[in-house]
Design a protein around this motif. Sequence first.
Motif, PDB file in Angstrom:
ATOM      1  N   LEU A 172       0.825  -1.210   0.000  1.00 18.15           N
ATOM      2  CA  LEU A 172       0.000   0.000   0.000  1.00 18.15           C
ATOM      3  C   LEU A 172       0.861   1.263   0.000  1.00 18.15           C
ATOM      4  N   SER A 173       1.995   1.212   0.675  1.00 24.88           N
ATOM      5  CA  SER A 173       2.903   2.366   0.672  1.00 24.88           C
ATOM      6  C   SER A 173       3.478   2.612  -0.713  1.00 24.88           C
ATOM      7  N   GLU A 174       3.802   1.533  -1.411  1.00 29.10           N
ATOM      8  CA  GLU A 174       4.306   1.665  -2.773  1.00 29.10           C
ATOM      9  C   GLU A 174       3.241   2.281  -3.682  1.00 29.10           C
ATOM     10  N   PHE A 175       1.994   1.847  -3.505  1.00 31.11           N
ATOM     11  CA  PHE A 175       0.909   2.412  -4.299  1.00 31.11           C
ATOM     12  C   PHE A 175       0.718   3.889  -3.964  1.00 31.11           C
ATOM     13  N   ALA A 176       0.811   4.229  -2.689  1.00 33.95           N
ATOM     14  CA  ALA A 176       0.642   5.623  -2.256  1.00 33.95           C
ATOM     15  C   ALA A 176       1.719   6.524  -2.842  1.00 33.95           C
ATOM     16  N   ASP A 177       2.946   5.997  -2.981  1.00 33.41           N
ATOM     17  CA  ASP A 177       4.042   6.792  -3.545  1.00 33.41           C
ATOM     18  C   ASP A 177       3.773   7.193  -4.987  1.00 33.41           C
ATOM     19  N   LYS A 178       2.975   6.387  -5.670  1.00 32.48           N
ATOM     20  CA  LYS A 178       2.721   6.633  -7.102  1.00 32.48           C
ATOM     21  C   LYS A 178       1.351   7.249  -7.365  1.00 32.48           C
ATOM     22  N   ASN A 179       0.548   7.394  -6.315  1.00 32.33           N
ATOM     23  CA  ASN A 179      -0.811   7.920  -6.481  1.00 32.33           C
ATOM     24  C   ASN A 179      -1.100   8.979  -5.424  1.00 32.33           C
ATOM     25  N   SER A 180      -1.178  10.190  -5.857  1.00 34.35           N
ATOM     26  CA  SER A 180      -1.392  11.289  -4.925  1.00 34.35           C
ATOM     27  C   SER A 180      -2.750  11.171  -4.245  1.00 34.35           C
ATOM     28  N   ALA A 181      -2.820  11.666  -3.050  1.00 33.13           N
ATOM     29  CA  ALA A 181      -4.057  11.694  -2.259  1.00 33.13           C
ATOM     30  C   ALA A 181      -4.515  10.308  -1.819  1.00 33.13           C
ATOM     31  N   PHE A 182      -3.670   9.290  -1.998  1.00 36.23           N
ATOM     32  CA  PHE A 182      -4.032   7.953  -1.515  1.00 36.23           C
ATOM     33  C   PHE A 182      -3.494   7.771  -0.105  1.00 36.23           C
ATOM     34  N   ASP A 183      -4.356   7.318   0.800  1.00 38.68           N
ATOM     35  CA  ASP A 183      -3.945   7.070   2.182  1.00 38.68           C
ATOM     36  C   ASP A 183      -4.601   5.780   2.660  1.00 38.68           C
ATOM     37  N   PHE A 184      -4.084   5.203   3.739  1.00 39.36           N
ATOM     38  CA  PHE A 184      -4.610   3.922   4.189  1.00 39.36           C
ATOM     39  C   PHE A 184      -4.294   3.686   5.663  1.00 39.36           C
ATOM     40  N   SER A 185      -5.022   2.741   6.246  1.00 35.23           N
ATOM     41  CA  SER A 185      -4.730   2.254   7.598  1.00 35.23           C
ATOM     42  C   SER A 185      -4.926   0.748   7.601  1.00 35.23           C
ATOM     43  N   ILE A 186      -4.221   0.054   8.482  1.00 31.50           N
ATOM     44  CA  ILE A 186      -4.296  -1.406   8.553  1.00 31.50           C
ATOM     45  C   ILE A 186      -4.594  -1.837   9.978  1.00 31.50           C
ATOM     46  N   LEU A 187      -5.639  -2.628  10.146  1.00 29.49           N
ATOM     47  CA  LEU A 187      -5.939  -3.286  11.407  1.00 29.49           C
ATOM     48  C   LEU A 187      -5.451  -4.729  11.298  1.00 29.49           C
ATOM     49  N   ALA A 188      -4.723  -5.197  12.301  1.00 27.39           N
ATOM     50  CA  ALA A 188      -4.223  -6.569  12.301  1.00 27.39           C
ATOM     51  C   ALA A 188      -4.627  -7.231  13.616  1.00 27.39           C
ATOM     52  N   THR A 189      -5.295  -8.378  13.525  1.00 27.72           N
ATOM     53  CA  THR A 189      -5.788  -9.041  14.729  1.00 27.72           C
ATOM     54  C   THR A 189      -5.335 -10.494  14.788  1.00 27.72           C
ATOM     55  N   ASP A 190      -5.206 -10.983  16.018  1.00 30.92           N
ATOM     56  CA  ASP A 190      -4.903 -12.395  16.250  1.00 30.92           C
ATOM     57  C   ASP A 190      -5.392 -12.753  17.642  1.00 30.92           C
ATOM     58  N   ILE A 191      -5.601 -14.028  17.881  1.00 32.68           N
ATOM     59  CA  ILE A 191      -6.094 -14.471  19.181  1.00 32.68           C
ATOM     60  C   ILE A 191      -4.991 -14.509  20.234  1.00 32.68           C
ATOM     61  N   SER A 192      -3.739 -14.669  19.812  1.00 34.94           N
ATOM     62  CA  SER A 192      -2.620 -14.847  20.737  1.00 34.94           C
ATOM     63  C   SER A 192      -1.938 -13.525  21.083  1.00 34.94           C
ATOM     64  N   ARG A 193      -1.951 -13.188  22.355  1.00 31.80           N
ATOM     65  CA  ARG A 193      -1.276 -11.951  22.793  1.00 31.80           C
ATOM     66  C   ARG A 193       0.238 -12.064  22.646  1.00 31.80           C
ATOM     67  N   GLU A 194       0.767 -13.271  22.871  1.00 35.58           N
ATOM     68  CA  GLU A 194       2.214 -13.466  22.756  1.00 35.58           C
ATOM     69  C   GLU A 194       2.683 -13.247  21.324  1.00 35.58           C
ATOM     70  N   ILE A 195       1.950 -13.809  20.368  1.00 36.67           N
ATOM     71  CA  ILE A 195       2.355 -13.661  18.963  1.00 36.67           C
ATOM     72  C   ILE A 195       2.148 -12.219  18.500  1.00 36.67           C
ATOM     73  N   LEU A 196       1.132 -11.538  19.044  1.00 38.45           N
ATOM     74  CA  LEU A 196       0.912 -10.129  18.704  1.00 38.45           C
ATOM     75  C   LEU A 196       2.065  -9.259  19.192  1.00 38.45           C
ATOM     76  N   GLN A 197       2.619  -9.589  20.352  1.00 40.23           N
ATOM     77  CA  GLN A 197       3.746  -8.814  20.846  1.00 40.23           C
ATOM     78  C   GLN A 197       4.953  -8.960  19.933  1.00 40.23           C
ATOM     79  N   ARG A 198       5.146 -10.150  19.398  1.00 43.89           N
ATOM     80  CA  ARG A 198       6.225 -10.346  18.419  1.00 43.89           C
ATOM     81  C   ARG A 198       5.972  -9.513  17.173  1.00 43.89           C
ATOM     82  N   ALA A 199       4.704  -9.422  16.772  1.00 41.12           N
ATOM     83  CA  ALA A 199       4.355  -8.616  15.603  1.00 41.12           C
ATOM     84  C   ALA A 199       4.631  -7.139  15.857  1.00 41.12           C
ATOM     85  N   VAL A 200       4.269  -6.664  17.044  1.00 36.41           N
ATOM     86  CA  VAL A 200       4.510  -5.259  17.403  1.00 36.41           C
ATOM     87  C   VAL A 200       6.005  -4.971  17.425  1.00 36.41           C
TER      88      VAL A 200
END
Length: 290
Positions: free
Chosen positions: A143-171
């Motif tokens: 999405l960042s690559e697309f934003a670099d080539k397309n003006s006024a494009f913005d985005f946000s990403i929600l990422a979910t998982d059941i495991s708090r331990e694995i989420l901490q590794r992701a963070v």
Amino acid sequence: MTRNKGADSVQSEASAVNAPRMTDKDFERFSEFIKREFGIKMPPSKKTMLEARLQKRLRALCMNNHAEYCKFLFSPKGLESEITHLIDVVTTNTTDFFREPKHFEMLLSSVLPDLHKRTNRPIKVWSAGCSSGEEPYTLAMVLSEFADKNSAFDFSILATDISREILQRAVNAIYSEDKVEIVPMALKKKYLLKSKDRKKRLVRIAPELRKRVDFRQLNFMEPFPFRDKKDVIFCRNVVIYFDRPTQNRLFNEFCLRLVPGGFLFIGHSESVSGMNLPLRQVAPTVYQRI
């Protein structure tokens, strides 16, 4: 003191032989609980796997057998303290950067241009079952690559998982160099930071990508705590672990959280065939909300 491989192998085999065995009764209690709390199927064929994965918890809690662990787990104090560990035991966190690459190619070539043309607000993406973060960070790169080539494009990403331990590794967003080998060199140079200690052979996702991803804990068996609709949902190789009625409910939940014209990406081992869903197929394992 140096030990030879033969000695290690003998000790490992001895440990396996001496490991406590799980009774059918205890397995039945575990499987019923796991199905009820997490929605994950645990048929009799999974008994050996569960027995082996729980060995670490038995050692950590200084317990002699699975019956003792079972008694502890189902006590009020035990359930509160052990539930997160049990989640990590029964879930499989297999993931990679740019896994199933055709999905990301389609996202960049047709899905994002279509969404950008139809809306003038930030695009909202959800990585459901994000594991240790490889999928949402791949999405952030694309999405960042697309934003670099397309003006006024913005985005946000929600990422979910059941495991708090694995989420901490992701963070933390730290990965071995072997793990990111598949990432194109241009993106590595742009979005990955190498460790100052080169002996560690580690990289970290750049801050500008990390701030794009909001990681949250989510158990699919509980009500979803957010109501905003998404433009793109990636839920790949997750619902395969649930029974068919639960899969049907989850796919309906995803549809409710997709904007009209939004896109759902699922895994190649998954299917929505036979389900009454407001979706039309636009590519293998890619569907659009109608």
